[in-house]
Design a protein around this motif. Structure first.
Motif, PDB file in Angstrom:
ATOM      1  N   PHE A  71       0.835  -1.207   0.000  1.00  0.00           N
ATOM      2  CA  PHE A  71       0.000   0.000   0.000  1.00  0.00           C
ATOM      3  C   PHE A  71       0.869   1.256   0.000  1.00  0.00           C
ATOM      4  O   PHE A  71       0.629   2.184  -0.773  1.00  0.00           O
ATOM      5  N   ASN A  72       1.886   1.282   0.852  1.00  0.00           N
ATOM      6  CA  ASN A  72       2.770   2.457   0.916  1.00  0.00           C
ATOM      7  C   ASN A  72       3.475   2.699  -0.411  1.00  0.00           C
ATOM      8  O   ASN A  72       3.630   3.848  -0.844  1.00  0.00           O
ATOM      9  N   THR A  73       3.904   1.641  -1.078  1.00  0.00           N
ATOM     10  CA  THR A  73       4.539   1.777  -2.390  1.00  0.00           C
ATOM     11  C   THR A  73       3.545   2.307  -3.420  1.00  0.00           C
ATOM     12  O   THR A  73       3.871   3.181  -4.220  1.00  0.00           O
ATOM     13  N   LEU A  74       2.314   1.790  -3.383  1.00  0.00           N
ATOM     14  CA  LEU A  74       1.284   2.273  -4.302  1.00  0.00           C
ATOM     15  C   LEU A  74       0.957   3.745  -4.059  1.00  0.00           C
ATOM     16  O   LEU A  74       0.778   4.509  -5.014  1.00  0.00           O
ATOM     17  N   VAL A  75       0.887   4.151  -2.795  1.00  0.00           N
ATOM     18  CA  VAL A  75       0.612   5.557  -2.475  1.00  0.00           C
ATOM     19  C   VAL A  75       1.721   6.441  -3.028  1.00  0.00           C
ATOM     20  O   VAL A  75       1.459   7.478  -3.642  1.00  0.00           O
ATOM     21  N   LYS A  76       2.963   6.040  -2.824  1.00  0.00           N
ATOM     22  CA  LYS A  76       4.097   6.831  -3.320  1.00  0.00           C
ATOM     23  C   LYS A  76       4.039   6.964  -4.841  1.00  0.00           C
ATOM     24  O   LYS A  76       4.213   8.051  -5.389  1.00  0.00           O
ATOM     25  N   THR A  77       3.768   5.855  -5.530  1.00  0.00           N
ATOM     26  CA  THR A  77       3.687   5.875  -6.983  1.00  0.00           C
ATOM     27  C   THR A  77       2.523   6.735  -7.465  1.00  0.00           C
ATOM     28  O   THR A  77       2.680   7.554  -8.372  1.00  0.00           O
ATOM     29  N   ALA A  78       1.363   6.565  -6.864  1.00  0.00           N
ATOM     30  CA  ALA A  78       0.183   7.345  -7.264  1.00  0.00           C
ATOM     31  C   ALA A  78       0.408   8.833  -7.001  1.00  0.00           C
ATOM     32  O   ALA A  78       0.029   9.672  -7.817  1.00  0.00           O
ATOM     33  N   HIS A  79       1.040   9.151  -5.880  1.00  0.00           N
ATOM     34  CA  HIS A  79       1.329  10.553  -5.560  1.00  0.00           C
ATOM     35  C   HIS A  79       2.246  11.167  -6.622  1.00  0.00           C
ATOM     36  O   HIS A  79       2.042  12.308  -7.045  1.00  0.00           O
ATOM     37  N   GLU A  80       3.245  10.422  -7.061  1.00  0.00           N
ATOM     38  CA  GLU A  80       4.155  10.907  -8.103  1.00  0.00           C
ATOM     39  C   GLU A  80       3.424  11.111  -9.430  1.00  0.00           C
ATOM     40  O   GLU A  80       3.680  12.091 -10.134  1.00  0.00           O
ATOM     41  N   VAL A  81       2.514  10.209  -9.765  1.00  0.00           N
ATOM     42  CA  VAL A  81       1.728  10.352 -10.996  1.00  0.00           C
ATOM     43  C   VAL A  81       0.895  11.632 -10.929  1.00  0.00           C
ATOM     44  O   VAL A  81       0.855  12.415 -11.890  1.00  0.00           O
ATOM     45  N   VAL A  82       0.250  11.855  -9.805  1.00  0.00           N
ATOM     46  CA  VAL A  82      -0.566  13.063  -9.629  1.00  0.00           C
ATOM     47  C   VAL A  82       0.309  14.319  -9.718  1.00  0.00           C
ATOM     48  O   VAL A  82      -0.039  15.289 -10.380  1.00  0.00           O
ATOM     49  N   ARG A  83       1.469  14.285  -9.070  1.00  0.00           N
ATOM     50  CA  ARG A  83       2.376  15.434  -9.081  1.00  0.00           C
ATOM     51  C   ARG A  83       2.848  15.742 -10.507  1.00  0.00           C
ATOM     52  O   ARG A  83       2.857  16.899 -10.928  1.00  0.00           O
ATOM     53  N   ARG A  84       3.227  14.721 -11.266  1.00  0.00           N
ATOM     54  CA  ARG A  84       3.667  14.942 -12.645  1.00  0.00           C
ATOM     55  C   ARG A  84       2.526  15.492 -13.499  1.00  0.00           C
ATOM     56  O   ARG A  84       2.734  16.360 -14.346  1.00  0.00           O
ATOM     57  N   HIS A  85       1.314  14.987 -13.282  1.00  0.00           N
ATOM     58  CA  HIS A  85       0.159  15.498 -14.022  1.00  0.00           C
ATOM     59  C   HIS A  85      -0.074  16.977 -13.699  1.00  0.00           C
ATOM     60  O   HIS A  85      -0.326  17.782 -14.592  1.00  0.00           O
ATOM     61  N   GLU A  86       0.021  17.336 -12.416  1.00  0.00           N
ATOM     62  CA  GLU A  86      -0.156  18.732 -12.015  1.00  0.00           C
ATOM     63  C   GLU A  86       0.926  19.624 -12.617  1.00  0.00           C
ATOM     64  O   GLU A  86       0.639  20.738 -13.051  1.00  0.00           O
ATOM     65  N   GLN A  87       2.163  19.147 -12.652  1.00  0.00           N
ATOM     66  CA  GLN A  87       3.249  19.922 -13.252  1.00  0.00           C
ATOM     67  C   GLN A  87       3.022  20.115 -14.749  1.00  0.00           C
ATOM     68  O   GLN A  87       3.237  21.211 -15.278  1.00  0.00           O
ATOM     69  N   ALA A  88       2.583  19.063 -15.425  1.00  0.00           N
ATOM     70  CA  ALA A  88       2.312  19.160 -16.864  1.00  0.00           C
ATOM     71  C   ALA A  88       1.158  20.121 -17.127  1.00  0.00           C
ATOM     72  O   ALA A  88       1.208  20.930 -18.062  1.00  0.00           O
ATOM     73  N   GLN A  89       0.135  20.054 -16.293  1.00  0.00           N
ATOM     74  CA  GLN A  89      -1.019  20.958 -16.436  1.00  0.00           C
ATOM     75  C   GLN A  89      -0.584  22.402 -16.227  1.00  0.00           C
ATOM     76  O   GLN A  89      -0.974  23.293 -16.975  1.00  0.00           O
TER      77      GLN A  89
END
Length: 161
Positions: A71-89
């Protein structure tokens, strides 16, 4: 709170559903093949931030159960995906050009407002101290580059052509 009303933010630690710290992981049947997938949701969001394959269990039929480390690994990965999406936006909606003029450094920004009913952008210029020199509403398709920025500032920061 009544005992029969579940707290929507209460942690859940089940083999196929894990909710904690503002994230929910749900193991689901992968519709594309015979395997399993995991969906990661951020609290309050209806669309998953991340969907990925999930490991089969020892019986090669059922999914491996979720645990704290997974779960902790999935949270870290999902958080990074969201962060990259926000940066691209942000990169799509915000442009900046720095000009070195005789009067000093001027920063010109273009901030697109993606409103469905009234899309527009704000073209603004600030001096080296952060004081606003000019600000005008423009079309969201305005092409900001060093040439258009310099022409706008040197033209008095009025409505660009």
């Amino acid at each position: 709170m009544s005992a029969d009303i579940e707290d929507p933010n209460a942690p859940i630690h089940e083999p196929r559903l894990w909710r904690d710290n503002g994230w929910t992981a749900r193991v689901v049947k992968n519709n594309d093949d015979e395997g399993w997938a995991v969906e990661m949701y951020r609290a309050g969001q209806v669309e998953p931030a991340l969907i990925g394959p999930w490991t089969m269990g020892r019986d090669k039929k059922n999914p491996k159960p979720l645990d704290t480390n997974a779960f902790n690994t999935l949270v870290k990965t999902a958080h990074e995906v969201v962060r990259r999406h926000e940066q691209a936006q942000h990169a799509l909606l915000h442009k900046e050009v720095v000009l070195m003029l005789e009067s000093g450094r001027v920063t010109v920004t273009l901030d697109v407002v993606p409103d469905e009913d009234d899309p527009h952008a704000w073209l603004a210029a600030t001096d080296a101290e952060g004081g606003e020199i000019g600000r005008v509403r423009v079309a969201p398709s305005f092409k900001l580059n060093s040439t258009s920025a310099a022409a706008w500032v040197e033209g008095g920061c009025g409505k660009p052509r």
